[in-house]
Design a protein around this motif. Structure first.
Motif, PDB file in Angstrom:
ATOM      1  N   ALA A 111       0.845  -1.194   0.000  1.00  0.00           N
ATOM      2  CA  ALA A 111       0.000   0.000   0.000  1.00  0.00           C
ATOM      3  C   ALA A 111       0.881   1.245   0.000  1.00  0.00           C
ATOM      4  O   ALA A 111       1.716   1.432   0.881  1.00  0.00           O
ATOM      5  N   LEU A 112       0.667   2.110  -0.983  1.00  0.00           N
ATOM      6  CA  LEU A 112       1.454   3.338  -1.076  1.00  0.00           C
ATOM      7  C   LEU A 112       1.131   4.280   0.071  1.00  0.00           C
ATOM      8  O   LEU A 112      -0.028   4.411   0.479  1.00  0.00           O
ATOM      9  N   THR A 113       2.148   4.938   0.577  1.00  0.00           N
ATOM     10  CA  THR A 113       1.994   5.919   1.644  1.00  0.00           C
ATOM     11  C   THR A 113       2.558   7.277   1.245  1.00  0.00           C
ATOM     12  O   THR A 113       1.952   8.308   1.514  1.00  0.00           O
ATOM     13  N   ALA A 114       3.729   7.266   0.610  1.00  0.00           N
ATOM     14  CA  ALA A 114       4.405   8.535   0.344  1.00  0.00           C
ATOM     15  C   ALA A 114       5.153   8.502  -0.970  1.00  0.00           C
ATOM     16  O   ALA A 114       5.661   7.462  -1.403  1.00  0.00           O
ATOM     17  N   ILE A 115       5.222   9.676  -1.585  1.00  0.00           N
ATOM     18  CA  ILE A 115       5.959   9.880  -2.825  1.00  0.00           C
ATOM     19  C   ILE A 115       7.094  10.869  -2.542  1.00  0.00           C
ATOM     20  O   ILE A 115       6.860  11.952  -2.003  1.00  0.00           O
ATOM     21  N   PHE A 116       8.311  10.485  -2.900  1.00  0.00           N
ATOM     22  CA  PHE A 116       9.465  11.368  -2.760  1.00  0.00           C
ATOM     23  C   PHE A 116      10.010  11.664  -4.157  1.00  0.00           C
ATOM     24  O   PHE A 116      10.494  10.767  -4.845  1.00  0.00           O
ATOM     25  N   LEU A 117       9.876  12.920  -4.578  1.00  0.00           N
ATOM     26  CA  LEU A 117      10.387  13.350  -5.871  1.00  0.00           C
ATOM     27  C   LEU A 117      11.796  13.882  -5.675  1.00  0.00           C
ATOM     28  O   LEU A 117      12.004  14.868  -4.952  1.00  0.00           O
ATOM     29  N   ASN A 156      -1.644  10.284  -1.489  1.00  0.00           N
ATOM     30  CA  ASN A 156      -0.383   9.992  -0.799  1.00  0.00           C
ATOM     31  C   ASN A 156       0.258  11.274  -0.295  1.00  0.00           C
ATOM     32  O   ASN A 156      -0.004  12.364  -0.807  1.00  0.00           O
ATOM     33  N   PHE A 157       1.105  11.135   0.713  1.00  0.00           N
ATOM     34  CA  PHE A 157       1.940  12.246   1.150  1.00  0.00           C
ATOM     35  C   PHE A 157       3.001  12.489   0.077  1.00  0.00           C
ATOM     36  O   PHE A 157       3.606  11.532  -0.434  1.00  0.00           O
ATOM     37  N   CYS A 158       3.257  13.743  -0.247  1.00  0.00           N
ATOM     38  CA  CYS A 158       4.167  14.066  -1.343  1.00  0.00           C
ATOM     39  C   CYS A 158       5.250  15.038  -0.879  1.00  0.00           C
ATOM     40  O   CYS A 158       4.946  16.068  -0.262  1.00  0.00           O
ATOM     41  N   PHE A 159       6.496  14.704  -1.212  1.00  0.00           N
ATOM     42  CA  PHE A 159       7.637  15.510  -0.791  1.00  0.00           C
ATOM     43  C   PHE A 159       8.620  15.675  -1.945  1.00  0.00           C
ATOM     44  O   PHE A 159       8.712  14.821  -2.830  1.00  0.00           O
ATOM     45  N   GLU A 160       9.377  16.763  -1.896  1.00  0.00           N
ATOM     46  CA  GLU A 160      10.573  16.888  -2.711  1.00  0.00           C
ATOM     47  C   GLU A 160      11.774  16.627  -1.814  1.00  0.00           C
ATOM     48  O   GLU A 160      11.926  17.250  -0.758  1.00  0.00           O
ATOM     49  N   LEU A 161      12.612  15.693  -2.226  1.00  0.00           N
ATOM     50  CA  LEU A 161      13.812  15.349  -1.474  1.00  0.00           C
ATOM     51  C   LEU A 161      15.032  15.748  -2.280  1.00  0.00           C
ATOM     52  O   LEU A 161      15.284  15.215  -3.354  1.00  0.00           O
ATOM     53  N   SER A 193     -13.193   8.731   1.588  1.00  0.00           N
ATOM     54  CA  SER A 193     -14.231   9.528   0.943  1.00  0.00           C
ATOM     55  C   SER A 193     -15.489   8.679   0.749  1.00  0.00           C
ATOM     56  O   SER A 193     -15.454   7.468   0.903  1.00  0.00           O
ATOM     57  N   PRO A 194     -16.635   9.308   0.419  1.00  0.00           N
ATOM     58  CA  PRO A 194     -17.855   8.541   0.175  1.00  0.00           C
ATOM     59  C   PRO A 194     -17.721   7.529  -0.946  1.00  0.00           C
ATOM     60  O   PRO A 194     -18.476   6.568  -1.002  1.00  0.00           O
ATOM     61  N   LEU A 195     -16.755   7.721  -1.836  1.00  0.00           N
ATOM     62  CA  LEU A 195     -16.538   6.768  -2.931  1.00  0.00           C
ATOM     63  C   LEU A 195     -15.632   5.625  -2.526  1.00  0.00           C
ATOM     64  O   LEU A 195     -15.340   4.747  -3.318  1.00  0.00           O
ATOM     65  N   GLY A 196     -15.182   5.644  -1.285  1.00  0.00           N
ATOM     66  CA  GLY A 196     -14.302   4.593  -0.811  1.00  0.00           C
ATOM     67  C   GLY A 196     -12.834   4.874  -1.072  1.00  0.00           C
ATOM     68  O   GLY A 196     -11.985   4.039  -0.798  1.00  0.00           O
ATOM     69  N   LEU A 197     -12.511   6.042  -1.614  1.00  0.00           N
ATOM     70  CA  LEU A 197     -11.132   6.400  -1.880  1.00  0.00           C
ATOM     71  C   LEU A 197     -10.500   6.980  -0.629  1.00  0.00           C
ATOM     72  O   LEU A 197     -11.150   7.644   0.167  1.00  0.00           O
ATOM     73  N   VAL A 198      -9.223   6.720  -0.471  1.00  0.00           N
ATOM     74  CA  VAL A 198      -8.498   7.233   0.679  1.00  0.00           C
ATOM     75  C   VAL A 198      -7.729   8.468   0.263  1.00  0.00           C
ATOM     76  O   VAL A 198      -6.953   8.451  -0.677  1.00  0.00           O
ATOM     77  N   GLU A 199      -7.958   9.563   0.962  1.00  0.00           N
ATOM     78  CA  GLU A 199      -7.284  10.813   0.655  1.00  0.00           C
ATOM     79  C   GLU A 199      -6.485  11.275   1.864  1.00  0.00           C
ATOM     80  O   GLU A 199      -6.810  10.964   3.005  1.00  0.00           O
ATOM     81  N   VAL A 200      -5.410  12.010   1.590  1.00  0.00           N
ATOM     82  CA  VAL A 200      -4.589  12.567   2.661  1.00  0.00           C
ATOM     83  C   VAL A 200      -5.166  13.923   3.033  1.00  0.00           C
ATOM     84  O   VAL A 200      -5.312  14.805   2.191  1.00  0.00           O
ATOM     85  N   ALA A 201      -5.500  14.081   4.304  1.00  0.00           N
ATOM     86  CA  ALA A 201      -6.110  15.346   4.751  1.00  0.00           C
ATOM     87  C   ALA A 201      -5.072  16.456   4.791  1.00  0.00           C
ATOM     88  O   ALA A 201      -3.903  16.214   5.010  1.00  0.00           O
ATOM     89  N   LEU A 205       9.330   9.557   7.082  1.00  0.00           N
ATOM     90  CA  LEU A 205       8.317   8.511   6.932  1.00  0.00           C
ATOM     91  C   LEU A 205       7.761   8.080   8.282  1.00  0.00           C
ATOM     92  O   LEU A 205       6.549   7.895   8.440  1.00  0.00           O
ATOM     93  N   GLN A 206       8.635   7.945   9.271  1.00  0.00           N
ATOM     94  CA  GLN A 206       8.190   7.523  10.594  1.00  0.00           C
ATOM     95  C   GLN A 206       7.354   8.580  11.299  1.00  0.00           C
ATOM     96  O   GLN A 206       6.533   8.261  12.162  1.00  0.00           O
ATOM     97  N   ASP A 207       7.538   9.845  10.920  1.00  0.00           N
ATOM     98  CA  ASP A 207       6.813  10.942  11.570  1.00  0.00           C
ATOM     99  C   ASP A 207       5.509  11.317  10.871  1.00  0.00           C
ATOM    100  O   ASP A 207       4.839  12.262  11.295  1.00  0.00           O
ATOM    101  N   LEU A 208       5.144  10.600   9.820  1.00  0.00           N
ATOM    102  CA  LEU A 208       3.917  10.946   9.102  1.00  0.00           C
ATOM    103  C   LEU A 208       2.698  10.780  10.001  1.00  0.00           C
ATOM    104  O   LEU A 208       2.569   9.774  10.703  1.00  0.00           O
ATOM    105  N   PRO A 209       1.780  11.735   9.980  1.00  0.00           N
ATOM    106  CA  PRO A 209       0.569  11.611  10.784  1.00  0.00           C
ATOM    107  C   PRO A 209      -0.397  10.608  10.178  1.00  0.00           C
ATOM    108  O   PRO A 209      -0.390  10.374   8.967  1.00  0.00           O
TER     109      PRO A 209
END
Length: 222
Positions: free
Chosen positions: A128-134, A183-188, A214-222, A204-208
């Motif tokens: 399961a994807l959690t974060a994107i590091f560009l 997903n959480f998105c960062f520039e590294l 959502s009502p469609l069943g999709l997971v969004e990052v607040a 990554l360990q500090d991510l909240p």
């Protein structure tokens, strides 16, 4: 016809990647490395030569598991990244203490570390994807930095690194937006390899835990 074994291997891997995209048109293929840590999968996204493979190699020495080096197949529906554990390919030797093993395969173009020689195990199931590091390189400082980026910036940069965008709805732009949105998105900005790995791991360990369904069943990052 290939001029030497290095060029042959490059062309073979390129053709294999194209054929895989034809077989799994449902997946969104990104030019990215993928790793897993403590149940969280991440993508390292960048153009060739920026440092994806070297950063991946470093993270494998710090408890991360290997999914992929150059190709990240993402399920947009499940927001999972599939493993594609080919050998890690380097253009130059990593710095100490992350030296390559003595059984590394050297060609005229690149250096390849087979999965059985990795410092940690390779994952065999989708994660399961959690974060994107560009990733970005900087010649101004050897100290790495990281910053959150907007969903719009992340989507644009993901789209620029999509390999099969035209196989998806909206010419692939919708897929890039969906990955960024969920997903959480960062520039590294990468620097010293040990410091870069520590900074990414701590981030990554500090991510909240603030994901909203959502009502469609999709997971969004607040």
């Amino acid at each position: 016809m290939s001029r030497d074994h290095g060029e042959f291997l490059f062309q073979f891997e390129k053709d294999m990647t194209i054929e895989l995209q034809k077989i799994r048109r449902d997946l969104y293929f990104l030019h990215a490395a993928a790793l897993e840590f403590d149940g969280q999968s991440i993508l390292l996204v960048a153009a060739s030569g920026v440092g994806k493979s070297t950063t991946t190699w470093g993270l494998l020495h710090h408890g991360f598991r290997y999914l992929s080096d150059e190709l990240a197949p993402v399920s947009l529906e499940r927001m999972e990244v599939y493993p594609y554990p080919q050998a890690i390919c380097f253009k130059k030797e990593p710095s100490r203490p992350y030296l390559l093993p003595h059984r590394t395969i050297y060609t005229s173009r690149t250096k390849h570390v087979p999965t059985e020689l990795l410092p940690s195990e390779a994952a065999i199931e989708p994660g399961a994807l959690t974060a994107i590091f560009l990733l970005r390189q900087s010649s101004l400082s050897s100290a790495p930095t990281i910053r959150p980026i907007t969903k719009g910036e992340a989507a644009a940069r993901l789209y620029a690194n999509a390999l099969n965008a035209l196989a998806h709805y909206g010419h692939g732009l919708d897929g890039a937006i969906e990955i960024a949105k969920r997903n959480f998105c960062f520039e590294l900005t990468i620097g010293d390899l040990h410091a870069t790995c520590a900074l990414l791991k701590n981030t990554l360990q500090d991510l909240p835990d603030n994901r909203i369904t959502s009502p469609l069943g999709l997971v969004e990052v607040a």
